[in-house]
Scaffold this motif. Structure first.
Motif, mmCIF file in Angstrom:
data_model
loop_
_atom_site.group_PDB
_atom_site.id
_atom_site.type_symbol
_atom_site.label_atom_id
_atom_site.label_comp_id
_atom_site.label_asym_id
_atom_site.label_seq_id
_atom_site.Cartn_x
_atom_site.Cartn_y
_atom_site.Cartn_z
ATOM 1 N N HIS A 55 4.849 25.706 41.660
ATOM 2 C CA HIS A 55 4.890 24.251 41.499
ATOM 3 C C HIS A 55 4.541 23.832 40.068
ATOM 4 O O HIS A 55 5.294 23.094 39.431
ATOM 5 C CB HIS A 55 3.921 23.592 42.485
ATOM 6 N N ILE A 56 3.416 24.284 39.590
ATOM 7 C CA ILE A 56 2.904 23.754 38.331
ATOM 8 C C ILE A 56 3.810 24.095 37.148
ATOM 9 O O ILE A 56 4.051 23.254 36.280
ATOM 10 C CB ILE A 56 1.436 24.178 38.079
ATOM 11 N N PHE A 57 4.348 25.298 37.119
ATOM 12 C CA PHE A 57 5.177 25.630 35.964
ATOM 13 C C PHE A 57 6.613 25.135 36.120
ATOM 14 O O PHE A 57 7.259 24.786 35.129
ATOM 15 C CB PHE A 57 5.054 27.112 35.610
ATOM 16 N N ASP A 58 7.096 25.022 37.348
ATOM 17 C CA ASP A 58 8.391 24.383 37.577
ATOM 18 C C ASP A 58 8.323 22.920 37.132
ATOM 19 O O ASP A 58 9.178 22.445 36.378
ATOM 20 C CB ASP A 58 8.756 24.480 39.059
ATOM 21 N N ILE A 59 7.300 22.214 37.571
ATOM 22 C CA ILE A 59 7.161 20.798 37.226
ATOM 23 C C ILE A 59 6.895 20.626 35.729
ATOM 24 O O ILE A 59 7.395 19.685 35.106
ATOM 25 C CB ILE A 59 6.059 20.127 38.076
ATOM 26 N N ILE A 85 5.161 31.235 33.238
ATOM 27 C CA ILE A 85 4.235 30.794 32.191
ATOM 28 C C ILE A 85 4.874 31.026 30.816
ATOM 29 O O ILE A 85 4.848 30.144 29.951
ATOM 30 C CB ILE A 85 2.876 31.511 32.288
ATOM 31 N N GLN A 86 5.434 32.208 30.626
ATOM 32 C CA GLN A 86 6.048 32.543 29.340
ATOM 33 C C GLN A 86 7.210 31.611 29.025
ATOM 34 O O GLN A 86 7.333 31.113 27.898
ATOM 35 C CB GLN A 86 6.520 34.003 29.339
ATOM 36 N N LYS A 87 8.048 31.342 30.013
ATOM 37 C CA LYS A 87 9.184 30.428 29.803
ATOM 38 C C LYS A 87 8.680 29.039 29.428
ATOM 39 O O LYS A 87 9.209 28.406 28.509
ATOM 40 C CB LYS A 87 10.039 30.354 31.062
ATOM 41 N N PHE A 88 7.653 28.574 30.136
ATOM 42 C CA PHE A 88 7.073 27.268 29.824
ATOM 43 C C PHE A 88 6.576 27.225 28.381
ATOM 44 O O PHE A 88 6.857 26.278 27.639
ATOM 45 C CB PHE A 88 5.931 26.942 30.788
ATOM 46 N N LEU A 89 5.833 28.248 27.964
ATOM 47 C CA LEU A 89 5.278 28.271 26.608
ATOM 48 C C LEU A 89 6.374 28.284 25.547
ATOM 49 O O LEU A 89 6.247 27.614 24.507
ATOM 50 C CB LEU A 89 4.339 29.461 26.439
ATOM 51 N N GLU A 90 7.450 29.016 25.795
ATOM 52 C CA GLU A 90 8.556 29.050 24.844
ATOM 53 C C GLU A 90 9.201 27.670 24.722
ATOM 54 O O GLU A 90 9.475 27.199 23.608
ATOM 55 C CB GLU A 90 9.587 30.094 25.278
#
Length: 170
Positions: A46-50, A112-117
């Motif tokens: 949820h958190i990283f999708d959102i 997480i990695q995708k979000f950070l990028e």
């Protein structure tokens, strides 16, 4: 709060999620906790999708695809104080129900990695956003790029508390 400060906080909070992920026992990651509700896995999903969806809203604002709309006073208060009202429970907005799913720890780390990028890319362009242009948040109303950025920080912190509640229940 300045965007640069929020960016640093987003990086720090993401590191906490990554550290917490390493500490969660593999056999508990996808289990529904004794207190009920989402598993660790579903929280990460949820958190990283959102958060990635939120970055898309920031991009819309940067590209000038928003509307000139007011931001509700209560939302300004939430953004100013950096947290949702205490002891309040929130349900996922109808438009986002069912997006959370059980994922593996490896998939969570990749999220997480995708979000950070994507965060790095969006942050590098954030200064281009017109603060008057806003896009619609399903619960909070219209937010500009900086407000969406701040919302991400608040949302990530909110779900870290949820992870701690899950941890205590095992």
């Amino acid at each position: 709060m300045r965007n640069s400060s929020v960016f640093s906080l987003l990086k720090d909070i993401s590191a906490k999620y990554h550290d917490f992920l390493r500490e969660v026992p593999d056999d508990q990651f996808q289990l529904t906790p004794p207190i009920g509700g989402w598993s660790y896995s579903e929280v990460y999903s949820h958190i990283f999708d959102i958060s990635i969806l939120t970055l898309k809203e920031v991009e819309h604002c940067i590209k000038g695809e928003g509307k000139i709309k007011p931001t509700a006073f209560i939302v300004k208060v939430i953004l100013f104080f950096g947290s949702f009202p205490p002891n309040a429970k929130y349900k996922v907005p109808k438009a986002l129900v069912g997006r959370e799913r059980k994922i593996t720890k490896e998939a969570a780390a990749a999220f997480i990695q995708k979000f950070l990028e994507e965060l790095d890319i969006v942050y590098s362009q954030l200064h281009l956003a017109d603060p008057a242009l806003k896009t619609l948040h399903p619960r909070l109303g219209y937010l500009n790029a900086s407000q969406w950025f701040r919302f991400m920080e608040i949302h990530l912190k909110h779900h870290l508390k949820q992870l701690k509640r899950i941890e205590k229940s095992f």
